[in-house]
Scaffold this motif. Structure first.
Motif, mmCIF file in Angstrom:
data_model
loop_
_atom_site.group_PDB
_atom_site.id
_atom_site.type_symbol
_atom_site.label_atom_id
_atom_site.label_comp_id
_atom_site.label_asym_id
_atom_site.label_seq_id
_atom_site.Cartn_x
_atom_site.Cartn_y
_atom_site.Cartn_z
ATOM 1 N N PRO A 14 -5.607 2.966 -2.927
ATOM 2 C CA PRO A 14 -6.527 3.940 -2.340
ATOM 3 C C PRO A 14 -5.773 4.898 -1.417
ATOM 4 N N ASN A 15 -6.274 6.098 -1.301
ATOM 5 C CA ASN A 15 -5.541 7.132 -0.577
ATOM 6 C C ASN A 15 -5.515 6.935 0.933
ATOM 7 N N ARG A 23 -2.406 8.939 2.762
ATOM 8 C CA ARG A 23 -1.150 9.071 2.011
ATOM 9 C C ARG A 23 -0.782 10.549 1.837
ATOM 10 N N ASP A 24 0.425 10.904 2.350
ATOM 11 C CA ASP A 24 0.891 12.277 2.162
ATOM 12 C C ASP A 24 2.320 12.239 1.590
ATOM 13 N N TRP A 25 2.601 11.169 0.850
ATOM 14 C CA TRP A 25 3.918 11.040 0.216
ATOM 15 C C TRP A 25 3.732 10.475 -1.187
ATOM 16 N N GLN A 26 4.810 10.589 -1.977
ATOM 17 C CA GLN A 26 4.726 10.099 -3.366
ATOM 18 C C GLN A 26 5.262 8.694 -3.475
ATOM 19 N N TRP A 79 0.847 -1.204 0.000
ATOM 20 C CA TRP A 79 0.000 0.000 0.000
ATOM 21 C C TRP A 79 0.879 1.249 0.000
ATOM 22 N N ALA A 80 1.945 1.235 0.818
ATOM 23 C CA ALA A 80 2.803 2.417 0.928
ATOM 24 C C ALA A 80 3.504 2.728 -0.390
ATOM 25 N N LEU A 81 3.812 1.690 -1.172
ATOM 26 C CA LEU A 81 4.627 1.911 -2.370
ATOM 27 C C LEU A 81 3.813 2.053 -3.657
ATOM 28 N N ASP A 82 2.560 1.655 -3.601
ATOM 29 C CA ASP A 82 1.756 1.681 -4.833
ATOM 30 C C ASP A 82 1.057 3.036 -4.984
ATOM 31 N N PRO A 83 1.481 3.856 -5.961
ATOM 32 C CA PRO A 83 0.872 5.184 -6.108
ATOM 33 C C PRO A 83 -0.599 5.107 -6.522
ATOM 34 N N ASN A 84 -1.012 3.922 -7.028
ATOM 35 C CA ASN A 84 -2.418 3.775 -7.454
ATOM 36 C C ASN A 84 -3.312 3.186 -6.367
ATOM 37 N N ARG A 139 -6.662 3.153 13.447
ATOM 38 C CA ARG A 139 -5.999 4.420 13.058
ATOM 39 C C ARG A 139 -6.048 4.605 11.551
ATOM 40 N N LYS A 140 -6.556 5.757 11.119
ATOM 41 C CA LYS A 140 -6.622 5.982 9.665
ATOM 42 C C LYS A 140 -5.327 6.636 9.187
ATOM 43 N N ILE A 141 -4.738 6.037 8.139
ATOM 44 C CA ILE A 141 -3.519 6.617 7.562
ATOM 45 C C ILE A 141 -3.899 7.227 6.221
#
Ligand SMILES: Cc1ncc(COP(=O)(O)O)c(C=O)c1O
Length: 230
Positions: free
Chosen positions: A215-216, A227-230, A208-213, A223-225
């Motif tokens: 869900p956000n 995405r605030d990185w590319q 999830w952390a590495l896939d830019p596609n 805890r809701k995370i």
């Protein structure tokens, strides 16, 4: 990777020819998979006895008895080497704590089936981890023949392993060891020591952390995370 008997025989031969000491760290030798048997370097030695041999085998309770932190190990080597090691160790550490030593005695004299049961668990965990990583687009990984680590190549996503390791820890709470520390940039060392659930969850979080596609948003527990990185 697990060294083959042929490889170890070659190293023993080279060391004996050149009169070099060979230190063999056998810490993981009981935790090998796919029907392998642990290699014993003394089988390949031409020395007439242990005291004239320059082979030094070390092992410990840490991995095979799941006793990391007890810091109890042993050496199989000639008398002179062991005497020198004892001199140094007694001055450097004043000796390991008695409760740790007794715990190690208990492990070594106790029921040994725990080693095989750990080995089977780890082999299954390895298979789960490798299946998940092989299905991870862009990631390259070699199937480990033993231990509880693998070393996937994430350079398709990020070449700086320290940066990647930090991102995974900060954002999705997955601990990895940067490959840079092992001379392998772009790789991460990941452990499959935990449960199957932890392994699959860990890989899903990395994905999830590495896939830019992806869900956000993702939930880690409640805890809701975002995405605030590319
Ligand atoms: C290859 C290897 N040898 C030796 C050790 C030492 O274990 P300990 O200091 O816990 O006895 C470790 C532990 O990480 C290891 O990975």
């Amino acid at each position: 990777m697990v060294y083959s008997d042929e490889f170890i025989a070659g190293v023993v031969e080279l060391c004996e020819k050149r009169s070099l000491y060979l230190i063999m760290d056998d810490t993981y030798n009981r935790l090998v998979f796919d029907g392998r048997t642990p290699s014993n370097c003394y089988r390949f030695s031409k020395a007439v006895n242990l005291n004239s041999s320059k082979l030094v085998v070390i092992n410990c309770v840490s991995k095979m008895y799941a006793m990391t932190g007890f810091r109890i190990g042993w050496t199989v080597a000639g008398k002179d080497v062991v005497r020198a090691m004892t001199n140094i160790q007694s001055q450097e550490t004043s000796g390991p704590a008695a409760p740790s030593q007794w715990a190690a005695v208990g492990a070594l004299n106790g029921v040994q089936s725990c080693i095989e049961s750990l080995r089977l668990t780890l082999e299954n965990n390895r298979n789960v981890m490798i299946n998940r990583l092989e299905a991870f687009p862009g990631v390259k990984v070699m199937k480990p023949g033993g231990t509880f680590y693998c070393f996937p190549d994430f350079s398709a996503y990020e070449r700086d392993s320290q940066k990647l390791s930090r991102l995974l820890l900060d954002k999705v709470r997955v601990v990895t060891v940067p490959g840079r520390d092992f001379g392998m940039e772009g790789h991460l060392r990941v452990s499959y020591c935990g449960t199957v659930k932890e392994i699959t969850e860990g890989i899903e979080r990395i994905k999830w952390a590495l896939d830019p596609n992806a869900p956000n948003e993702m939930f880690l527990g409640d805890r809701k995370i975002v995405r605030d990185w590319q």
